[in-house]
Design a protein around this motif. Structure first.
Motif, PDB file in Angstrom:
ATOM      1  N   SER A 255       0.821  -1.199   0.000  1.00 18.75           N
ATOM      2  CA  SER A 255       0.000   0.000   0.000  1.00 18.75           C
ATOM      3  C   SER A 255       0.863   1.261   0.000  1.00 18.75           C
ATOM      4  CB  SER A 255      -0.929  -0.011   1.216  1.00 18.75           C
ATOM      5  OG  SER A 255      -1.727   1.149   1.245  1.00 18.75           O
ATOM      6  N   ILE A 256       1.922   1.256   0.821  1.00 18.19           N
ATOM      7  CA  ILE A 256       2.810   2.427   0.889  1.00 18.19           C
ATOM      8  C   ILE A 256       3.529   2.621  -0.443  1.00 18.19           C
ATOM      9  CG2 ILE A 256       4.850   3.410   2.009  1.00 18.19           C
ATOM     10  CD1 ILE A 256       4.039   1.913   4.542  1.00 18.19           C
ATOM     11  N   ILE A 257       4.054   1.529  -1.026  1.00 16.04           N
ATOM     12  CA  ILE A 257       4.736   1.633  -2.322  1.00 16.04           C
ATOM     13  C   ILE A 257       3.772   2.140  -3.389  1.00 16.04           C
ATOM     14  CG2 ILE A 257       5.916   0.358  -4.159  1.00 16.04           C
ATOM     15  CD1 ILE A 257       6.931  -1.560  -2.014  1.00 16.04           C
ATOM     16  N   GLY A 258       2.558   1.602  -3.389  1.00 13.07           N
ATOM     17  CA  GLY A 258       1.564   2.030  -4.364  1.00 13.07           C
ATOM     18  C   GLY A 258       1.278   3.522  -4.284  1.00 13.07           C
ATOM     19  N   ASP A 259       1.314   4.065  -3.057  1.00 12.18           N
ATOM     20  CA  ASP A 259       1.020   5.488  -2.859  1.00 12.18           C
ATOM     21  C   ASP A 259       2.226   6.391  -3.118  1.00 12.18           C
ATOM     22  OD1 ASP A 259      -1.593   4.907  -2.150  1.00 12.18           O
ATOM     23  OD2 ASP A 259      -1.176   4.880   0.007  1.00 12.18           O
ATOM     24  N   THR A 260       3.448   5.876  -2.896  1.00  4.33           N
ATOM     25  CA  THR A 260       4.624   6.758  -2.894  1.00  4.33           C
ATOM     26  C   THR A 260       5.570   6.581  -4.072  1.00  4.33           C
ATOM     27  OG1 THR A 260       5.933   5.203  -1.547  1.00  4.33           O
ATOM     28  CG2 THR A 260       4.612   6.851  -0.366  1.00  4.33           C
ATOM     29  N   LEU A 261       5.545   5.430  -4.760  1.00  2.98           N
ATOM     30  CA  LEU A 261       6.545   5.191  -5.804  1.00  2.98           C
ATOM     31  C   LEU A 261       6.345   6.172  -6.958  1.00  2.98           C
ATOM     32  CD1 LEU A 261       8.932   3.425  -6.623  1.00  2.98           C
ATOM     33  CD2 LEU A 261       7.328   1.905  -7.797  1.00  2.98           C
ATOM     34  N   ALA A 262       7.350   7.009  -7.174  1.00  5.67           N
ATOM     35  CA  ALA A 262       7.267   8.035  -8.213  1.00  5.67           C
ATOM     36  C   ALA A 262       7.961   7.616  -9.497  1.00  5.67           C
ATOM     37  CB  ALA A 262       7.873   9.340  -7.704  1.00  5.67           C
ATOM     38  N   CYS A 263       9.057   6.855  -9.370  1.00  8.44           N
ATOM     39  CA  CYS A 263       9.804   6.467 -10.570  1.00  8.44           C
ATOM     40  C   CYS A 263      10.751   5.325 -10.242  1.00  8.44           C
ATOM     41  CB  CYS A 263      10.607   7.658 -11.099  1.00  8.44           C
ATOM     42  SG  CYS A 263      11.581   7.299 -12.584  1.00  8.44           S
ATOM     43  N   VAL A 264      10.910   4.414 -11.178  1.00  7.45           N
ATOM     44  CA  VAL A 264      11.992   3.428 -11.151  1.00  7.45           C
ATOM     45  C   VAL A 264      12.787   3.596 -12.433  1.00  7.45           C
ATOM     46  CG1 VAL A 264      12.671   1.002 -11.062  1.00  7.45           C
ATOM     47  CG2 VAL A 264      10.656   1.772  -9.788  1.00  7.45           C
ATOM     48  N   LEU A 265      14.086   3.810 -12.276  1.00 13.04           N
ATOM     49  CA  LEU A 265      14.995   3.909 -13.421  1.00 13.04           C
ATOM     50  C   LEU A 265      15.971   2.747 -13.297  1.00 13.04           C
ATOM     51  CD1 LEU A 265      15.783   5.733 -15.843  1.00 13.04           C
ATOM     52  CD2 LEU A 265      17.355   6.907 -14.317  1.00 13.04           C
ATOM     53  N   ALA A 266      15.737   1.694 -14.069  1.00  9.62           N
ATOM     54  CA  ALA A 266      16.599   0.507 -14.027  1.00  9.62           C
ATOM     55  C   ALA A 266      17.588   0.581 -15.186  1.00  9.62           C
ATOM     56  CB  ALA A 266      15.760  -0.768 -14.133  1.00  9.62           C
TER      57      ALA A 266
END
Length: 367
Positions: A255-266
């Motif tokens: 739930s926290i990741i769903g609300d806070t994840l702004a970007c993943v740059l792999a």
């Protein structure tokens, strides 16, 4: 002048990324991904102690001798800074030097796509730069932090092991802290940072549950948090974070990741056909749709979400690799080796006339 500086100068002159200084073998350079020995004698333990003992801080040299490993940064005057790792191995002691350019790279110089400017404009949330060891995560993060430093009036705190790129205060105030020197570790440094009026916190490595939990909490409170993980795709990155926590806590973490994840740059680094290295990038931006996927535990759908988000600048790792092959920047074999969905990548290569792989890796390919 310390004697090791001669080898570091040679490393710089030849454009190597790393110098391996190991008992039982000659000094060795890493050039464009390959290791090549220097024409020099096989190193003895006494050679190692002379070369490394005179540049290592006394406390860290003692820690290395007792515990078997140590990390620090070493600056060769007029040349560059180097990240140094000391460790013990079967034949004796060893060290690896990685060059840290004195000059901060810009995002354009690194070849980051223009859409990455969006990261520099974020106000809050969690941004993860991921990839294998040596894939350039620190260099990419330094370029992003440098851009923010040039354009926004903020307080940026970094917690690193060791400090690599040094950021002078520009529009922002940049506070850089090194673990074991300025703070006990990443978790304690991050906990303290939350009381130091930050706008942005960079965590050099999100290694354990405590550090990851604190980073998520910081992002949840409205800070912009940057971190790194050793994963090579956005989906695996999210799974890695969730799986660090006990089963009974994972739904809350989702739930926290769903609300806070702004970007993943792999990112992954590959050899250019004409020499040097080039990065392949997977880019995922946060959205309500991503939040739903994470909360529902359907991270296998993230690749499709990225493909649907191409207009927003999102890009899958395999699409990035495919473009590098089509542009004749990398070989089809190198692209296949780094591909996430090898079965699909092999089919796509066949359509443009390249035969790669044997199909033996297909069983490990996501459906």
């Amino acid at each position: 002048m310390p004697r090791i500086d001669n080898f570091l100068q040679l490393m710089n002159d030849r454009g190597a990324s790393d110098l391996h200084f190991c008992v039982g073998q000659p000094p060795t350079l890493r050039l464009s991904g390959h290791v090549e020995p220097i024409r020099y004698k096989t190193l003895s333990q006494s050679d190692f102690d002379v070369f490394l003992g005179e540049i290592s801080p006394d406390s860290l040299w003692a820690h290395f001798k007792e515990g078997g490993d140590a990390d620090y940064a070493y600056e060769c005057d007029g040349l560059a800074r180097f990240r140094v790792n000391l460790f013990k191995q079967e034949r004796g002691s060893a060290a690896v030097f990685r060059i840290i350019p004195t000059k901060l790279f810009t995002m354009d110089q690194l070849g980051l796509p223009p859409v990455c400017q969006k990261i520099c404009d974020l106000e809050r949330g969690l941004v993860l730069v991921t990839g294998p060891t040596g894939s350039g995560k620190s260099t990419t993060l330094s370029a992003i932090i440098n851009k923010i430093n040039e354009t926004r009036k903020l307080h940026i705190i970094t917690i690193e092991d060791p400090i690599e790129f040094v950021h002078p205060n520009q529009e922002s105030i940049v506070t850089q802290r090194e673990t074991k020197t300025h703070t006990m570790g990443f978790a304690s440094g991050l906990r303290a940072a939350l009381r130091e009026d930050p706008d942005i916190v960079l965590v050099g490595e999100m290694r354990d549950q405590e550090t990851i939990g604190l980073a998520l909490s910081a992002a949840e409170t409205g800070l912009l948090v940057f971190g790194t993980l050793h994963t090579n795709s956005a989906g695996k990155t999210i799974d890695r974070i969730i799986n660090v926590f006990p089963t009974d806590e994972q739904q809350g973490v989702r739930s926290i990741i769903g609300d806070t994840l702004a970007c993943v740059l792999a990112q992954q680094l590959l050899r250019r056909k004409e020499g040097g290295r080039v990065a392949a990038l997977e880019i995922l931006f946060g959205s309500p749709a991503l939040g739903n996927i994470v909360r529902e535990g359907k991270t296998h759908q993230i690749t499709n979400l990225i493909q649907q988000g191409k207009r927003r600048g999102m890009n899958t790792m395999d699409d990035s690799l495919m473009k590098l092959v089509e542009d004749d920047t990398i070989t089809p074999e190198d692209g296949y080796d780094k591909a996430i969905d090898k079965k699909d990548f092999r089919k796509r290569m066949a359509k443009i006339g390249h035969s790669v792989g044997s199909g033996e890796d297909d069983e490990d390919t996501p459906e």
